[in-house]
Design an enzyme around this catalytic site. Structure first.
Site, mmCIF file in Angstrom:
data_model
loop_
_atom_site.group_PDB
_atom_site.id
_atom_site.type_symbol
_atom_site.label_atom_id
_atom_site.label_comp_id
_atom_site.label_asym_id
_atom_site.label_seq_id
_atom_site.Cartn_x
_atom_site.Cartn_y
_atom_site.Cartn_z
ATOM 1 N N SER A 1 -6.732 3.277 7.181
ATOM 2 C CA SER A 1 -6.248 4.167 6.122
ATOM 3 C C SER A 1 -6.664 5.618 6.352
ATOM 4 O O SER A 1 -7.774 5.898 6.836
ATOM 5 C CB SER A 1 -6.804 3.680 4.788
ATOM 6 O OG SER A 1 -6.646 4.667 3.804
ATOM 7 N N TYR B 1 -12.937 2.180 -1.725
ATOM 8 C CA TYR B 1 -11.808 1.770 -0.870
ATOM 9 C C TYR B 1 -11.947 2.407 0.515
ATOM 10 O O TYR B 1 -11.804 1.722 1.538
ATOM 11 C CB TYR B 1 -10.488 2.187 -1.528
ATOM 12 C CG TYR B 1 -9.280 1.973 -0.639
ATOM 13 C CD1 TYR B 1 -8.811 0.685 -0.364
ATOM 14 C CD2 TYR B 1 -8.606 3.053 -0.063
ATOM 15 C CE1 TYR B 1 -7.712 0.477 0.459
ATOM 16 C CE2 TYR B 1 -7.512 2.856 0.754
ATOM 17 C CZ TYR B 1 -7.065 1.572 1.016
ATOM 18 O OH TYR B 1 -5.976 1.371 1.835
ATOM 19 N N ASN C 1 -0.064 7.395 3.190
ATOM 20 C CA ASN C 1 0.895 7.286 2.061
ATOM 21 C C ASN C 1 2.260 6.721 2.445
ATOM 22 O O ASN C 1 3.254 7.444 2.528
ATOM 23 C CB ASN C 1 1.075 8.644 1.388
ATOM 24 C CG ASN C 1 -0.183 9.041 0.668
ATOM 25 O OD1 ASN C 1 -1.126 9.514 1.291
ATOM 26 N ND2 ASN C 1 -0.232 8.800 -0.626
ATOM 27 N N ARG D 1 -7.288 12.947 -10.311
ATOM 28 C CA ARG D 1 -7.975 11.653 -10.191
ATOM 29 C C ARG D 1 -9.234 11.771 -9.351
ATOM 30 O O ARG D 1 -9.244 12.474 -8.344
ATOM 31 C CB ARG D 1 -7.049 10.639 -9.532
ATOM 32 C CG ARG D 1 -5.961 10.156 -10.423
ATOM 33 C CD ARG D 1 -5.234 8.972 -9.881
ATOM 34 N NE ARG D 1 -5.187 8.861 -8.428
ATOM 35 C CZ ARG D 1 -4.442 7.975 -7.786
ATOM 36 N NH1 ARG D 1 -3.717 7.122 -8.462
ATOM 37 N NH2 ARG D 1 -4.428 7.920 -6.480
HETATM 38 P P1 NAD Z 1 0.248 -4.521 -1.039
HETATM 39 O O1 NAD Z 1 -0.706 -4.649 -2.170
HETATM 40 O O2 NAD Z 1 1.694 -4.442 -1.357
HETATM 41 O O3 NAD Z 1 0.004 -5.649 0.039
HETATM 42 C C1 NAD Z 1 -1.238 -6.252 0.259
HETATM 43 C C2 NAD Z 1 -1.013 -7.747 0.337
HETATM 44 O O4 NAD Z 1 -2.267 -8.391 0.597
HETATM 45 C C3 NAD Z 1 -0.461 -8.346 -0.965
HETATM 46 O O5 NAD Z 1 0.647 -9.169 -0.698
HETATM 47 C C4 NAD Z 1 -1.632 -9.148 -1.517
HETATM 48 O O6 NAD Z 1 -1.216 -10.259 -2.305
HETATM 49 C C5 NAD Z 1 -2.357 -9.528 -0.248
HETATM 50 N N1 NAD Z 1 -3.766 -9.832 -0.488
HETATM 51 C C6 NAD Z 1 -4.646 -9.105 -1.237
HETATM 52 N N2 NAD Z 1 -5.826 -9.728 -1.276
HETATM 53 C C7 NAD Z 1 -5.710 -10.854 -0.535
HETATM 54 C C8 NAD Z 1 -6.587 -11.914 -0.221
HETATM 55 N N3 NAD Z 1 -7.849 -11.934 -0.705
HETATM 56 N N4 NAD Z 1 -6.135 -12.916 0.572
HETATM 57 C C9 NAD Z 1 -4.859 -12.922 1.035
HETATM 58 N N5 NAD Z 1 -3.974 -11.940 0.739
HETATM 59 C C10 NAD Z 1 -4.395 -10.923 -0.020
HETATM 60 O O7 NAD Z 1 -0.215 -3.197 -0.256
HETATM 61 P P2 NAD Z 1 0.471 -2.422 0.966
HETATM 62 O O8 NAD Z 1 0.735 -1.060 0.472
HETATM 63 O O9 NAD Z 1 1.537 -3.225 1.571
HETATM 64 O O10 NAD Z 1 -0.776 -2.327 1.957
HETATM 65 C C11 NAD Z 1 -0.885 -3.113 3.132
HETATM 66 C C12 NAD Z 1 -2.114 -2.636 3.888
HETATM 67 O O11 NAD Z 1 -1.987 -1.251 4.242
HETATM 68 C C13 NAD Z 1 -3.418 -2.744 3.121
HETATM 69 O O12 NAD Z 1 -4.429 -3.125 4.033
HETATM 70 C C14 NAD Z 1 -3.663 -1.328 2.638
HETATM 71 O O13 NAD Z 1 -5.033 -1.070 2.424
HETATM 72 C C15 NAD Z 1 -3.128 -0.538 3.809
HETATM 73 N N6 NAD Z 1 -2.731 0.830 3.490
HETATM 74 C C16 NAD Z 1 -1.623 1.050 2.718
HETATM 75 C C17 NAD Z 1 -1.230 2.359 2.465
HETATM 76 C C18 NAD Z 1 -0.013 2.661 1.635
HETATM 77 O O14 NAD Z 1 0.314 3.836 1.495
HETATM 78 N N7 NAD Z 1 0.708 1.685 1.119
HETATM 79 C C19 NAD Z 1 -1.984 3.442 2.964
HETATM 80 C C20 NAD Z 1 -3.111 3.161 3.730
HETATM 81 C C21 NAD Z 1 -3.467 1.858 4.014
#
Ligand code: NAD
Length: 318
Positions: A122, A146, A175, A275
């Site tokens: 991230s 986080y 993002n 925030r």
């Molecule tokens: P999301 O919440 O849509 O997806 C995360 C998934 O992980 C969900 O389906 C959730 O049910 C699953 N999950 C959570 N805890 C779990 C557990 N204990 N066991 C099994 N499954 C579990 O989020 P996203 O935006 O798709 O993010 C995906 C990854 O990318 C994450 O690691 C997040 O930290 C990282 N990330 C996302 C962004 C963004 O902008 N969306 C930015 C930086 C990093």
């Protein structure tokens, strides 16, 4: 290639699964997810494909991780609890899922002989480092639980790569936005929140004065980065972390203007408090991912916003 996608029922994971199932090099796509923030709806289109496998389970449970890794060649590890405010409200659960869960996945990969693990890192890892654009090697102090968890993942990846001969590739997403990102709940991201408000013809709330900026990145670009990382055979591309972004800086006010134009509405946003734990500006230098991974952000922010708006509009109408 048989690929395990953890968090595949979530936003980025399900977009990745969709692309992997279109790739002839891929024989099986298995999803491990506990549906805490992801949904079965995100997976509904995939069950008709015999190469798709679904496993409900929690990455905090090591036996589950071992089972999920069985017979797989590579992992794209997306499962985590996202959101800075969620981690401030509940640091223990964020820590358990993001650190223990990731360590379980890395260890299960090692135990079952899977070498290649691509994992979601991230941009929050840049913390309070003031330099812009962000270059991978210059990070500051984390500003939220986080951010700590995502940085610890990178530290473990480095240690596991050198101790156990694994091939770990971290993708520092900036993002990400696009279809299937959840607009509901207190921890929803800004673009789905803005689009939801505009579709309901309401004024969205901008936290702060709206001058803060992000390197918003359409989800197809993040998916493309995962594909590059899963399949790269370049030695120098392995055991690295990469910025995955567009390399464009957009303020929240500009973002709102773009979406407002898309909605064809004349609405003024409401402004809320800034925030805690958020950085003011974020912009990535993506030259490392371009040169080593062969990554290119093929969808611009504007094009991505148009596609995203259309997707939410048609899912509301459906
Ligand atoms: P999301 O919440 O849509 O997806 C995360 C998934 O992980 C969900 O389906 C959730 O049910 C699953 N999950 C959570 N805890 C779990 C557990 N204990 N066991 C099994 N499954 C579990 O989020 P996203 O935006 O798709 O993010 C995906 C990854 O990318 C994450 O690691 C997040 O930290 C990282 N990330 C996302 C962004 C963004 O902008 N969306 C930015 C930086 C990093």
């Amino acid at each position: 290639m048989r690929i395990l996608v953890t968090g595949g029922a979530g936003f980025i994971g399900s977009n990745l699964v969709e692309t992997l199932l279109k790739d002839e090099r891929v024989h099986i796509v298995r999803v491990l997810d506990n549906l805490s923030t992801g949904t079965m709806k995100n997976l509904e289109d995939f069950f008709s494909d015999e190469r798709f496998e679904w496993m409900e389970g929690d990455i905090r449970d090591f036996e589950t991780c071992l089972k999920a890794c069985g017979g797989m060649d590579a992992i794209s590890h997306q499962a985590a609890l996202g959101s800075v405010p969620r981690s401030i409200a509940d640091p223990l659960t964020t820590n358990a899922v993001n650190i223990t869960g990731t360590l379980n996945m890395f260890t299960a990969a090692k135990t079952t002989g899977i070498k290649r693990i691509v994992y979601a890192a991230s941009s929050s890892t840049y913390g309070d480092h003031p330099a812009l654009p962000k270059k991978e090697e210059n990070i500051g102090k984390p500003l939220s639980p986080y951010a700590v968890t995502k940085y610890v993942n990178e530290l473990y990846a480095g240690v596991y790569a050198s101790l156990y001969d694994l091939e770990l590739i971290g993708l520092r997403y900036f993002n990400i936005f696009g279809p299937r990102q959840n607009p509901q709940g207190p921890y929803a991201a800004v673009i789905p929140l803005f689009v939801k408000a505009l579709l309901e013809q309401k004024a969205p709330v901008i936290n702060g004065d709206g001058k803060h900026s992000r390197d918003f990145t359409y989800v197809a670009n993040a998916v493309n980065a995962n594909i590059c990382a899963l399949f790269t055979e370049k030695k120098e591309a392995i055991n690295q972390v990469y910025n995955i972004a567009c390399g464009e800086q957009t303020s929240l006010l500009t973002l709102f203007e773009l979406l407002k134009t898309e909605a064809g509405l004349d609405i003024t946003p409401d402004f809320g408090v800034t925030r805690k734990g958020d950085v003011l500006h974020s912009l990535a230098d993506i030259s490392k991912a371009k040169s080593l991974l062969g990554y290119t952000p093929s969808v611009s922010v504007r094009e991505g916003l148009v596609r995203t708006f259309e997707w939410y509009k048609s899912s509301v109408e459906a």
